[in-house]
Design a protein around this motif. Structure first.
Motif, PDB file in Angstrom:
ATOM      1  N   VAL A  31      10.764 -10.984 -15.128  1.00 42.12           N
ATOM      2  CA  VAL A  31       9.762 -11.905 -14.582  1.00 42.12           C
ATOM      3  C   VAL A  31       9.167 -11.280 -13.323  1.00 42.12           C
ATOM      4  O   VAL A  31       9.870 -10.624 -12.561  1.00 42.12           O
ATOM      5  CB  VAL A  31      10.334 -13.305 -14.238  1.00 42.12           C
ATOM      6  CG1 VAL A  31      10.887 -13.989 -15.465  1.00 42.12           C
ATOM      7  CG2 VAL A  31      11.404 -13.236 -13.157  1.00 42.12           C
ATOM      8  N   ASP A  32       7.882 -11.471 -13.153  1.00 36.78           N
ATOM      9  CA  ASP A  32       7.241 -11.020 -11.911  1.00 36.78           C
ATOM     10  C   ASP A  32       6.239 -12.073 -11.479  1.00 36.78           C
ATOM     11  O   ASP A  32       5.505 -12.616 -12.302  1.00 36.78           O
ATOM     12  CB  ASP A  32       6.550  -9.668 -12.085  1.00 36.78           C
ATOM     13  CG  ASP A  32       6.352  -8.974 -10.733  1.00 36.78           C
ATOM     14  OD1 ASP A  32       6.883  -7.862 -10.546  1.00 36.78           O
ATOM     15  OD2 ASP A  32       5.679  -9.563  -9.846  1.00 36.78           O
ATOM     16  N   LYS A  33       6.199 -12.350 -10.196  1.00 34.29           N
ATOM     17  CA  LYS A  33       5.282 -13.404  -9.750  1.00 34.29           C
ATOM     18  C   LYS A  33       3.836 -12.933  -9.726  1.00 34.29           C
ATOM     19  O   LYS A  33       2.915 -13.736  -9.694  1.00 34.29           O
ATOM     20  CB  LYS A  33       5.712 -13.959  -8.404  1.00 34.29           C
ATOM     21  CG  LYS A  33       5.764 -13.000  -7.269  1.00 34.29           C
ATOM     22  CD  LYS A  33       6.305 -13.735  -6.041  1.00 34.29           C
ATOM     23  CE  LYS A  33       6.363 -12.804  -4.850  1.00 34.29           C
ATOM     24  NZ  LYS A  33       7.007 -13.441  -3.705  1.00 34.29           N
ATOM     25  N   PRO A  57      -2.505   4.127  -1.669  1.00 36.84           N
ATOM     26  CA  PRO A  57      -2.313   5.388  -2.399  1.00 36.84           C
ATOM     27  C   PRO A  57      -0.869   5.638  -2.769  1.00 36.84           C
ATOM     28  O   PRO A  57       0.018   5.565  -1.923  1.00 36.84           O
ATOM     29  CB  PRO A  57      -2.769   6.450  -1.380  1.00 36.84           C
ATOM     30  CG  PRO A  57      -2.576   5.801  -0.042  1.00 36.84           C
ATOM     31  CD  PRO A  57      -2.880   4.344  -0.264  1.00 36.84           C
ATOM     32  N   HIS A  58      -0.624   5.932  -4.028  1.00 37.55           N
ATOM     33  CA  HIS A  58       0.720   6.272  -4.499  1.00 37.55           C
ATOM     34  C   HIS A  58       0.721   7.682  -5.069  1.00 37.55           C
ATOM     35  O   HIS A  58       0.137   7.927  -6.121  1.00 37.55           O
ATOM     36  CB  HIS A  58       1.195   5.242  -5.526  1.00 37.55           C
ATOM     37  CG  HIS A  58       1.753   4.023  -4.862  1.00 37.55           C
ATOM     38  ND1 HIS A  58       0.966   3.112  -4.206  1.00 37.55           N
ATOM     39  CD2 HIS A  58       3.031   3.606  -4.694  1.00 37.55           C
ATOM     40  CE1 HIS A  58       1.731   2.171  -3.681  1.00 37.55           C
ATOM     41  NE2 HIS A  58       2.995   2.455  -3.961  1.00 37.55           N
ATOM     42  N   ILE A  59       1.388   8.560  -4.370  1.00 38.98           N
ATOM     43  CA  ILE A  59       1.437   9.974  -4.765  1.00 38.98           C
ATOM     44  C   ILE A  59       2.868  10.293  -5.146  1.00 38.98           C
ATOM     45  O   ILE A  59       3.793  10.076  -4.356  1.00 38.98           O
ATOM     46  CB  ILE A  59       0.965  10.868  -3.593  1.00 38.98           C
ATOM     47  CG1 ILE A  59      -0.515  10.583  -3.325  1.00 38.98           C
ATOM     48  CG2 ILE A  59       1.156  12.342  -3.914  1.00 38.98           C
ATOM     49  CD1 ILE A  59      -0.792  10.001  -2.010  1.00 38.98           C
ATOM     50  N   PHE A  60       3.041  10.787  -6.372  1.00 31.47           N
ATOM     51  CA  PHE A  60       4.404  11.032  -6.839  1.00 31.47           C
ATOM     52  C   PHE A  60       4.875  12.427  -6.427  1.00 31.47           C
ATOM     53  O   PHE A  60       4.187  13.419  -6.629  1.00 31.47           O
ATOM     54  CB  PHE A  60       4.506  10.890  -8.368  1.00 31.47           C
ATOM     55  CG  PHE A  60       5.927  11.015  -8.814  1.00 31.47           C
ATOM     56  CD1 PHE A  60       6.801   9.945  -8.677  1.00 31.47           C
ATOM     57  CD2 PHE A  60       6.417  12.215  -9.280  1.00 31.47           C
ATOM     58  CE1 PHE A  60       8.135  10.077  -9.020  1.00 31.47           C
ATOM     59  CE2 PHE A  60       7.753  12.356  -9.625  1.00 31.47           C
ATOM     60  CZ  PHE A  60       8.610  11.277  -9.496  1.00 31.47           C
TER      61      PHE A  60
HETATM   62  P1  FAD Z   1       8.113  -3.260  -5.830  1.00 26.76           P
HETATM   63  O1  FAD Z   1       7.156  -2.274  -6.393  1.00 26.76           O
HETATM   64  O2  FAD Z   1       7.734  -3.964  -4.567  1.00 26.76           O
HETATM   65  O3  FAD Z   1       8.433  -4.331  -6.974  1.00 26.76           O
HETATM   66  C1  FAD Z   1       9.087  -5.550  -6.698  1.00 26.76           C
HETATM   67  C2  FAD Z   1       8.454  -6.603  -7.572  1.00 26.76           C
HETATM   68  O4  FAD Z   1       9.208  -7.820  -7.442  1.00 26.76           O
HETATM   69  C3  FAD Z   1       7.021  -6.947  -7.181  1.00 26.76           C
HETATM   70  O5  FAD Z   1       6.142  -6.704  -8.253  1.00 26.76           O
HETATM   71  C4  FAD Z   1       7.088  -8.419  -6.801  1.00 26.76           C
HETATM   72  O6  FAD Z   1       5.938  -9.148  -7.203  1.00 26.76           O
HETATM   73  C5  FAD Z   1       8.327  -8.905  -7.559  1.00 26.76           C
HETATM   74  N1  FAD Z   1       8.936 -10.082  -6.949  1.00 26.76           N
HETATM   75  C6  FAD Z   1       9.340 -10.242  -5.664  1.00 26.76           C
HETATM   76  N2  FAD Z   1       9.816 -11.480  -5.473  1.00 26.76           N
HETATM   77  C7  FAD Z   1       9.729 -12.119  -6.668  1.00 26.76           C
HETATM   78  C8  FAD Z   1      10.043 -13.443  -7.113  1.00 26.76           C
HETATM   79  N3  FAD Z   1      10.541 -14.364  -6.280  1.00 26.76           N
HETATM   80  N4  FAD Z   1       9.810 -13.762  -8.399  1.00 26.76           N
HETATM   81  C9  FAD Z   1       9.252 -12.849  -9.260  1.00 26.76           C
HETATM   82  N5  FAD Z   1       8.934 -11.604  -8.884  1.00 26.76           N
HETATM   83  C10 FAD Z   1       9.167 -11.239  -7.614  1.00 26.76           C
HETATM   84  N6  FAD Z   1       6.044   5.915  -2.712  1.00 26.76           N
HETATM   85  C11 FAD Z   1       5.860   7.209  -3.088  1.00 26.76           C
HETATM   86  O7  FAD Z   1       6.762   7.816  -3.675  1.00 26.76           O
HETATM   87  N7  FAD Z   1       4.668   7.859  -2.848  1.00 26.76           N
HETATM   88  C12 FAD Z   1       3.628   7.248  -2.214  1.00 26.76           C
HETATM   89  O8  FAD Z   1       2.575   7.857  -2.001  1.00 26.76           O
HETATM   90  C13 FAD Z   1       3.804   5.895  -1.807  1.00 26.76           C
HETATM   91  N8  FAD Z   1       2.804   5.257  -1.178  1.00 26.76           N
HETATM   92  C14 FAD Z   1       2.976   3.958  -0.794  1.00 26.76           C
HETATM   93  C15 FAD Z   1       1.911   3.321  -0.150  1.00 26.76           C
HETATM   94  C16 FAD Z   1       2.042   2.005   0.251  1.00 26.76           C
HETATM   95  C17 FAD Z   1       0.898   1.328   0.955  1.00 26.76           C
HETATM   96  C18 FAD Z   1       3.258   1.293  -0.011  1.00 26.76           C
HETATM   97  C19 FAD Z   1       3.399  -0.136   0.420  1.00 26.76           C
HETATM   98  C20 FAD Z   1       4.311   1.927  -0.647  1.00 26.76           C
HETATM   99  C21 FAD Z   1       4.185   3.261  -1.035  1.00 26.76           C
HETATM  100  N9  FAD Z   1       5.218   3.934  -1.704  1.00 26.76           N
HETATM  101  C22 FAD Z   1       5.042   5.250  -2.080  1.00 26.76           C
HETATM  102  C23 FAD Z   1       6.506   3.274  -1.985  1.00 26.76           C
HETATM  103  C24 FAD Z   1       6.536   2.643  -3.381  1.00 26.76           C
HETATM  104  O9  FAD Z   1       5.543   1.648  -3.473  1.00 26.76           O
HETATM  105  C25 FAD Z   1       7.927   2.022  -3.596  1.00 26.76           C
HETATM  106  O10 FAD Z   1       8.952   2.979  -3.432  1.00 26.76           O
HETATM  107  C26 FAD Z   1       8.101   1.415  -4.996  1.00 26.76           C
HETATM  108  O11 FAD Z   1       6.944   0.813  -5.484  1.00 26.76           O
HETATM  109  C27 FAD Z   1       9.229   0.396  -4.912  1.00 26.76           C
HETATM  110  O12 FAD Z   1       9.500  -0.146  -6.171  1.00 26.76           O
HETATM  111  P2  FAD Z   1      10.392  -1.476  -6.277  1.00 26.76           P
HETATM  112  O13 FAD Z   1      10.530  -1.769  -7.714  1.00 26.76           O
HETATM  113  O14 FAD Z   1      11.610  -1.331  -5.442  1.00 26.76           O
HETATM  114  O15 FAD Z   1       9.525  -2.607  -5.531  1.00 26.76           O
END
Ligand code: FAD
Ligand code: UDP
Length: 393
Positions: A31-33, A57-60
């Protein structure tokens, strides 16, 4: 009955869903909000048809062959080495600070050896490096710190670098050679058809169901499941029992310009004069050809979606209280940037999720695992990457 309820369809949730479904034949509900998969890495074609990253920007990049090989199951890659310019004193200068940054800024023509001595003469001696100020001042001195780091950091984090853990500015190295790449990792590439396509392929399995626009609070009591994987903010899970963990937010201002190219680099950082920290031009990252170009400005905010855990000792202490509670919560597993309160890049989150998967299961492939494409050796992957012509894509 689902074996797993996974909260969050970002990297953490999607990697676990994919592994559990395809390798262990588990029934999974994500589930995702939000109204999309991919978490903060989500990308999409905007109204003008330009591929943009909604959340900046997300760069891998990664040094982990395991992580790179794993993701290669779900995407082809476009070779891409990231470069950034900083707008300082009316010039665009390479950041991380390197030989050319110093020569251009000061009108010098030093060589590598001389610039090393130059920086040593500016560096302040700091016996124990603790803060984000210490890191920079001890390497390049106060003037360069103030031009490139102090104000950018104050804007980005809403606090002085002296109040932030050293790990924050340590992400940006200092170089005495002419290497102007932002990262030096072994594997640097962008998913050829974008992140969202990669996530779609990860989650395309009969054992995986997805509910979007759904806050897990609203459904958790109706859905039968055995275990939960939680990737949202850890303090929120425990109803802020010990108080709120600070997360820094951003406002993204997207624009499309009626020209093919707008910036002198894929990203330009604005440490000083502007209210935003940086501008990104997406076509430079994705390699897309289009007569228009789309950019995004990042304006740091205190309130809003939680994007960055704030690394400083008191926050780590507060997080540890939540972690203790998390460790004692049966059948709920916390993983990802928000749930473990770690300033992790995408590859680190993938690695963390793969590690959790190994912990959850002995990873005995079932018959259904045959549907998972085999992991290719990374030498051949890199050959494929290096031999591809981006101009043709
Ligand atoms: P998230 O991607 O935050 O996923 C968590 C999910 O949980 C979200 O979709 C959210 O909606 C959902 N959620 C939360 N609470 C609830 C709830 N109560 N009910 C349902 N769903 C919920 N990394 C890199 O390697 N290279 C980059 O260039 C880079 N650039 C970035 C730039 C920015 C501006 C940001 C903010 C981050 C960047 N990152 C980058 C980091 C990268 O975004 C994270 O490492 C990665 O996306 C984290 O994944 P995650 O699954 O932990 O969290
Ligand atoms: N930073 C800075 N000036 C710059 C680039 C980075 O002061 O030109 C500091 C700032 O504190 C930033 C941190 O270094 O938050 C890490 O930079 P990075 O580019 O890794 O940030 P991210 O891409 O995670 O936002």
């Amino acid at each position: 009955m689902f074996d797993y309820l996974i909260v969050g369809a970002g990297f953490a949730g999607s990697v676990l869903a994919e592994r559990l479904a395809t390798r262990s034949n588990k029934k999974v509900l994500i589930v995702d909000k939000r109204n999309h998969i991919g978490g903060n890495a989500y990308d999409h074609y905007n109204e003008e048809g330009v591929l943009v990253h909604k959340y900046g920007p997300h760069i891998f990049h990664t040094n982990s062959r395991e992580v790179f090989d794993y993701l290669t199951n779900f995407t082809e890659w476009r070779p891409y080495e990231h470069r950034v310019l900083a707008s300082v004193d009316g010039q665009f200068l390479p950041i991380p600070i390197n030989l050319d940054t110093i020569n251009k800024l000061y009108g010098l023509s030093l060589n590598s050896f001389e610039v090393e001595q130059f920086l040593e003469s500016l560096a302040e001696s700091i016996p124990v490096i603790k803060t984000s100020e210490d890191v920079v001042v001890s390497k390049v001195g106060r003037e360069l710190y103030e031009k490139f780091f102090r104000n950018y950091t104050r804007k980005q984090w809403g606090m002085d670098p002296s109040e932030l853990d050293k790990s924050v500015t340590s992400r940006v190295p200092t170089r005495t050679n002419r290497d102007d790449r932002y990262f030096t990792d072994t594997y640097q590439a962008m998913p050829l058809h974008g992140y969202t396509r990669m996530f779609e392929r990860m989650l395309d399995h009969p054992n995986i169901s997805i509910m979007l626009n759904t806050d897990y609070h609203d459904v958790v009591s109706f859905i039968p499941f055995k275990e939960m994987i939680f990737t949202g903010p850890v303090d929120e899970y425990f109803d802020f029992k010990f108080g709120k963990l600070p997360y820094r937010s951003l406002e993204f201002k997207h624009e499309t310009m009626n020209c093919e190219n707008f910036l002198p680099a894929p990203v330009v950082n604005y440490p000083n004069e502007q209210p935003y920290t940086r501008i990104t031009e997406f076509k430079a990252l994705t390699g897309q050809k289009h007569p228009k170009t789309s950019i995004v400005y990042e304006y740091p905010q205190a309130e809003g979606d939680p994007y960055y855990p704030v690394p400083r000792p008191e926050n780590a202490e507060l997080y540890n209280k939540y972690k203790k509670l998390a460790d004692q919560t049966p059948n709920v597993h916390f993983v990802g940037r928000l749930a473990t309160y770690k300033y992790y890049n995408m590859d680190q989150v993938v690695a963390q999720a793969l590690t959790l998967y190994k912990k959850l299961t002995t990873d005995k492939p079932t018959e259904k695992a045959a549907t998972t494409p085999p992991i290719t050796g990374s030498a051949s992957i890199m050959e494929k990457i290096l031999s591809r012509d981006p101009a043709k894509e």
